[in-house]
Design a protein around this motif. Structure first.
Motif, short mmCIF file in Angstrom:
data_model
loop_
_atom_site.label_atom_id
_atom_site.label_comp_id
_atom_site.label_asym_id
_atom_site.label_seq_id
_atom_site.Cartn_x
_atom_site.Cartn_y
_atom_site.Cartn_z
N ASP A 377 -2.13 63.33 -33.77
CA ASP A 377 -1.94 62.75 -32.44
C ASP A 377 -0.46 62.73 -32.12
N LYS A 378 -0.15 62.44 -30.87
CA LYS A 378 1.24 62.54 -30.42
C LYS A 378 2.13 61.54 -31.13
N VAL A 438 -5.44 67.68 -25.14
CA VAL A 438 -4.48 67.51 -24.05
C VAL A 438 -5.14 67.95 -22.74
N CYS A 462 -4.50 62.93 -24.64
CA CYS A 462 -3.21 62.85 -23.98
C CYS A 462 -3.36 63.54 -22.63
N ASP A 487 3.12 57.52 -25.52
CA ASP A 487 2.90 58.83 -26.13
C ASP A 487 1.77 59.60 -25.47
N HIS A 488 0.84 58.89 -24.84
CA HIS A 488 -0.38 59.52 -24.36
C HIS A 488 -0.30 60.07 -22.94
N TYR A 513 3.30 68.68 -25.55
CA TYR A 513 2.17 68.49 -26.46
C TYR A 513 1.74 69.74 -27.22
#
Length: 698
Positions: A377-378, A438, A462, A487-488, A513
């Motif tokens: 994840d980010k 994403v 995201c 972050d999302h 991303y």
């Protein structure tokens, strides 16, 4: 790494009236707020507090210590474990030696005070064994640099003038706790202890004195390193070998390389990318010593647990490649890295080692560009990058004064594949279904666009919000960042009628991303006019936004998904008007029909690449929809010979189900097509119109 900014100051006025647990939280938050002191999730703090025992009513000594999985900078009181000190001391009678130290972790829950559900971490014995009321264990770059030098013990004595002790590397656990206590007892009057290759233990009689002791020792280490580096005239990493690429060239390379890199690294599990082009990173990736130092690996276990022991370095020669050539080259680089990592696993594995984990690199270094980190994840990717920046700082300082040495390979493996770490990984909850995905949503600041974005963010995706209205976009992004975490969510101003603007939006998604997995083409307008009063300008405006705009968005989505090589989902938010004509809306209906046919063509061409394309047809989404705030509302009321205020009731009552349609209903249908729920659906249409016989798909 610089000391131009002082460490956070202790605020006596702010903490007036705090009890000991609150002072511990305050101290922890202060320490965790500065990455020069410790990394995200790294380090731990404790306080020994006298409290009323809920069973006996008597005063008991209780260890408050950072619990498993917490982060010092953000933790609250519920992030601390609480344990009876007398029970922790009694554990010594059960200890059977180094070979059995892991079994001591199972005894910690039996020492819990007041039924605290926060699990105690493996570092608990490091705090309970030392005799001080307040103990900090930090991972500051400056101290790790000294701890990772070839002559670490000698330099520790020199830097701290005998006020800080030194111990050889030992994995954190019960044995290290016992050895720390024995060392401290044998060397009275110390202010702290450096653990080789790892970090700093420091202490105090009060929360404030402990904090001030910790930051003073870190400041002393940094000051000494700076003075020594200046005295020696040291050149970081052997000097520069490359210059930075200009920003446009850098961005063009990243837009091309990142989707391919992310796609190839996501064959087993979806991954996201994070880019770091900071000055520290560029100094390292452009240096003459890059390859030699990168091969040594990171030293501090907190670093390589996040970053793997070594990065992948991609040669500048790759930047000029494209298409199949680029994919083949990156595939070969990743295959070589995986083979090397697998060989490392085979060399070091023990009879009870966990199975080989994902052998792809986490850290990828690109000379002249910077660093890419890839993770599930980010946030994890971003934090891995922060940890590698810490490792870069350590290597710079250590090599400037002495010689940097990494942790021995077997020791590194035993940390990375520690059974206790594996147990922690197995306890983690299953990820939400869209984690690692994403989505780019055009018209993202509107009512339907926001509802769609909220739906996917709630499932772990995201989202890149794309909209032409900058003010509304910024407001929407800020609200979603607050709810789901920064972050999302990202925002990019986009004019879907402008080819360069659309391309830039997808390049931005790649840089943020690593490329898109879902694209929702939702930007729109609405207009109405009798046919003979439909001007060419009105016709062209509808075609430009609703036909050409959707074509440009879908074309760029298709390109990026194809390059990524993992398929993808394109969802076109069209309209009931694309299926059935509406009175006095010729330009709008024709453009919406074009969107539906566009989706079918994308489905046809995309199928060999796993790229799906489907349509959601809303009807009369009035509440929260931006298209109903302009002339469209007035025009539709006039066309249907009703008052504007009666529009929602009119559309509701004409539907077969007699129900209003809301933005959240469109979001639900869009999520179905975006997610794996519809993995075997392409070229399809879902009407969300509460039932309209004329719009039935045929």
């Amino acid at each position: 790494m610089t000391m131009s900014k002082p460490f956070p100051s202790w605020d006596d006025q702010f903490v007036a009236g705090f009890d000991e647990p609150q002072l511990l939280q305050y101290r922890s938050n202060l320490l965790g707020s500065d990455l020069r002191i410790t990394n995200y999730g790294g380090g731990n703090t404790s306080a020994k507090v006298m409290q009323r025992d809920p069973l006996t009513g008597m005063q008991a000594e209780v260890l408050w210590v950072k619990g498993s999985g917490g982060d010092l900078g953000s933790m609250k009181l519920d992030g601390f474990s609480t344990l009876y000190m007398h029970k922790l001391r009694d554990l010594k009678a059960l200890y059977r030696g180094l070979e059995h130290e892991d079994e001591m972790v199972a005894y910690l829950p039996h020492c819990t005070f007041n039924l605290n559900p926060r699990a105690a971490s493996i570092d608990t014995p490091l705090h309970s064994s030392l005799p001080y009321a307040h103990v900090d264990h930090m991972h500051p770059d400056a101290v790790i640099a000294i701890a990772a030098m070839e002559n670490s013990e000698e330099i520790t004595r020199k830097v701290f003038e005998g006020q800080v002790g030194w111990m050889p590397w030992l994995r954190p656990g019960y044995e290290l706790g016992q050895r720390l206590a024995a060392y401290n007892e044998a060397h009275p009057g110390l202010r702290g202890i450096v653990l080789a290759g790892h970090g700093l233990f420091s202490w105090g009689d009060t929360a404030k004195s402990c904090y001030e002791n910790t930051v003073d020792l870190i400041a002393r280490a940094q000051s000494w390193l700076e003075q020594e580096r200046e005295k020696r005239g040291a050149i970081a990493f052997g000097g520069a070998q490359f210059d930075n690429l200009a920003a446009p060239q850098r961005d063009a390379v990243l837009a091309k390389v990142l989707p391919v890199l992310r796609g190839l690294a996501s064959q087993a599990n979806p991954m996201l990318a994070h880019v770091n082009t900071s000055a520290e990173v560029l100094e390292f990736v452009n240096s003459k010593d890059l390859l030699a130092l990168a091969a040594l690996g990171t030293s501090c276990p907190d670093h390589f647990l996040r970053t793997k022991i070594r990065p992948l370095v991609i040669s500048e020669a790759v930047y000029s490649q494209s298409g199949d050539e680029l994919t083949k080259t990156i595939e070969q680089l990743l295959a070589a890295y995986r083979a090397d990592y697998t060989a490392y696993y085979e060399r070091c594995k023990r009879a009870n080692s966990p199975a080989l984990r994902d052998p792809n690199p986490v850290v990828i270094l690109l000379p002249r560009i910077g660093m890419v980190t890839i993770a599930k994840d980010k946030a994890t990717a971003r934090i891995a990058g922060e940890f590698y920046v810490n490792a870069i700082n350590v290597m710079r300082e250590a090599n400037a004064v002495d010689k940097y040495i990494g942790l021995p390979e077997q020791e590194a493996f035993d940390i990375e594949y520690w059974l206790l770490e594996e147990a922690k990984l197995q306890r983690m909850p299953r990820p939400k279904p869209m984690v690692g995905k994403v989505a780019l949503v055009t018209g993202g600041a509107g009512g339907i666009g926001q509802a769609i974005s909220h739906r996917m963010l709630a499932e772990g995706a995201c989202v890149v919000l794309s909209d032409i209205d900058q003010a509304s976009l910024e407001t929407a992004v800020a609200a979603m960042a607050k709810k789901y975490g920064a972050d999302h969510i990202r925002g990019v101003v986009t004019d879907v009628t402008d080819e360069a603007s659309v391309i830039a939006a997808f390049d931005y998604a790649a840089a943020q991303y690593g490329g898109v997995d879902v694209v929702v083409s939702n930007a729109g307008i609405a207009s109405a006019a009798p046919l003979e009063e439909t001007s060419l300008a009105l016709w062209n405006r509808n075609q430009s936004i609703l036909a050409t705009g959707y074509f440009l968005v879908c074309r760029e989505a298709f390109k990026q998904m194809k390059a990524k090589g993992l398929g993808g989902s394109i969802v076109i938010v069209a309209s009931k008007n694309g299926m059935v004509a509406s009175n006095q809306a010729t330009a709008y209906c024709a453009a919406k029909a074009a969107e539906i046919q566009l989706s079918r063509n994308i489905a046809l061409e995309g199928a060999p690449f796993g790229i799906r394309s489907n349509v959601v047809n809303p009807d009369a989404v009035i509440r929260g929809s931006k298209i109903w705030t302009g002339k469209w509302s007035e025009e539709r009321a006039a066309a249907n010979k009703i008052e504007e205020g009666d529009l929602e009731a009119f559309y509701r009552d004409r539907s077969m189900l007699k129900r209003s349609v809301f933005a959240e209903d469109i979001a639900e249908a869009t999520y179905f097509f975006a997610s794996e729920l519809s993995s075997k659906s392409t070229g399809n249409i879902v009407n969300v119109d509460a039932g309209n016989l004329a719009a039935f798909t045929r």
